[in-house]
Design a protein around this motif. Structure first.
Motif, PDB file in Angstrom:
ATOM      1  N   TYR A 106       0.834  -1.199   0.000  1.00 49.72           N
ATOM      2  CA  TYR A 106       0.000   0.000   0.000  1.00 49.72           C
ATOM      3  C   TYR A 106       0.868   1.248   0.000  1.00 49.72           C
ATOM      4  CZ  TYR A 106      -3.471  -3.355   1.620  1.00 49.72           C
ATOM      5  OH  TYR A 106      -4.300  -4.441   1.735  1.00 49.72           O
ATOM      6  N   VAL A 107       0.364   2.286  -0.625  1.00 53.89           N
ATOM      7  CA  VAL A 107       0.995   3.603  -0.528  1.00 53.89           C
ATOM      8  C   VAL A 107       0.007   4.530   0.172  1.00 53.89           C
ATOM      9  CG1 VAL A 107       2.565   3.405  -2.489  1.00 53.89           C
ATOM     10  CG2 VAL A 107       0.244   4.222  -2.875  1.00 53.89           C
ATOM     11  N   ALA A 108       0.545   5.357   1.060  1.00 57.07           N
ATOM     12  CA  ALA A 108      -0.239   6.389   1.738  1.00 57.07           C
ATOM     13  C   ALA A 108       0.210   7.717   1.159  1.00 57.07           C
ATOM     14  CB  ALA A 108       0.008   6.352   3.239  1.00 57.07           C
ATOM     15  N   LEU A 109      -0.697   8.347   0.452  1.00 57.88           N
ATOM     16  CA  LEU A 109      -0.392   9.602  -0.227  1.00 57.88           C
ATOM     17  C   LEU A 109      -0.950  10.785   0.550  1.00 57.88           C
ATOM     18  CD1 LEU A 109      -1.599   7.790  -3.265  1.00 57.88           C
ATOM     19  CD2 LEU A 109       0.638   8.863  -3.381  1.00 57.88           C
ATOM     20  N   ASP A 110      -0.406  11.954   0.252  1.00 54.34           N
ATOM     21  CA  ASP A 110      -0.925  13.174   0.859  1.00 54.34           C
ATOM     22  C   ASP A 110      -2.354  13.424   0.381  1.00 54.34           C
ATOM     23  OD1 ASP A 110      -0.597  14.089  -1.750  1.00 54.34           O
ATOM     24  OD2 ASP A 110       0.836  15.651  -1.226  1.00 54.34           O
TER      25      ASP A 110
ATOM     26  N   THR B 212       1.940  12.796  -3.421  1.00 53.95           N
ATOM     27  CA  THR B 212       3.213  12.529  -2.747  1.00 53.95           C
ATOM     28  C   THR B 212       3.053  11.367  -1.779  1.00 53.95           C
ATOM     29  OG1 THR B 212       3.797  14.864  -2.887  1.00 53.95           O
ATOM     30  CG2 THR B 212       5.040  13.535  -1.316  1.00 53.95           C
ATOM     31  N   ILE B 213       3.932  10.368  -1.881  1.00 52.09           N
ATOM     32  CA  ILE B 213       3.897   9.233  -0.964  1.00 52.09           C
ATOM     33  C   ILE B 213       4.492   9.665   0.372  1.00 52.09           C
ATOM     34  CG2 ILE B 213       4.691   6.880  -0.503  1.00 52.09           C
ATOM     35  CD1 ILE B 213       4.810   6.428  -3.536  1.00 52.09           C
ATOM     36  N   LEU B 214       3.724   9.487   1.425  1.00 55.62           N
ATOM     37  CA  LEU B 214       4.177   9.813   2.781  1.00 55.62           C
ATOM     38  C   LEU B 214       4.550   8.563   3.569  1.00 55.62           C
ATOM     39  CD1 LEU B 214       1.529  12.514   3.751  1.00 55.62           C
ATOM     40  CD2 LEU B 214       3.736  12.826   2.607  1.00 55.62           C
TER      41      LEU B 214
END
Length: 170
Positions: free
Chosen positions: A70-74, A79-81
């Motif tokens: 998973y990617v957590a974006l803003d 933007t990947i956070l």
């Protein structure tokens, strides 16, 4: 595979847009890991300080069944956070979780929310136990996992590591 975002709000009020990775995320993930501290990269990969193409490929080329990344974006979705990976055994009994957060975004609740998200996803798949292998020096990750109900156990054969485990609802 569902490409919809899940919106998460951290304890600090930060809004995250979380979704499974896509093959096209490779460049953004490589850039993300440049923003993760060297120590946190070492904790995430248990030895590697430089994240190479093979690491990024392993995160983006997953089967979306036994393994999910998973990617957590803003809030804007650009933007990947943070990232989270769930890697399960073939019977989907046990899932190992690994999380990384950008160095400039630490202490905002991203790791906590990603771990909660992965736990919910694992439960939905029928996973019975989550585990994480941590370097004993990674006090913040160990603290978060303990606060979320994980039990710590010695890692056989390596005194620098600890295994944290949590049973999930069946």
């Amino acid at each position: 595979m569902d490409q919809q975002f899940t919106q998460l709000i951290t304890r600090s009020g930060l809004t995250l847009r979380v979704r499974p990775v896509r093959p096209g995320d490779e460049a953004a993930l490589a850039k993300f890991f440049e923003e993760v501290t060297a120590e946190d990269r070492r904790f995430r990969f248990l030895s590697v300080v430089r994240v190479g193409r093979e690491h990024v490929a392993a995160m983006t080329q997953v089967d979306h069944h036994q393994t999910e990344s998973y990617v957590a974006l803003d809030e804007t979705g650009t933007t990947i956070l943070g990232t989270a990976m769930l890697a399960c055994d073939p019977m989907l009994e046990t899932g190992e979780v690994a999380i990384s957060v950008r160095g400039d975004q630490k202490n905002r609740g991203i790791g906590w929310e990603l771990l909660r998200h992965v736990e919910r996803q694992a439960e939905a798949r029928g996973v019975k136990r989550l585990m994480s292998i941590e370097n004993c020096a990674n006090k913040s990750a160990i603290q978060i996992e303990r606060e979320m109900g994980f039990d710590a156990h010695a890692y056989d054969g390596d005194m620098t590591l600890v295994v944290l485990q949590k049973g999930l609802a069946a």
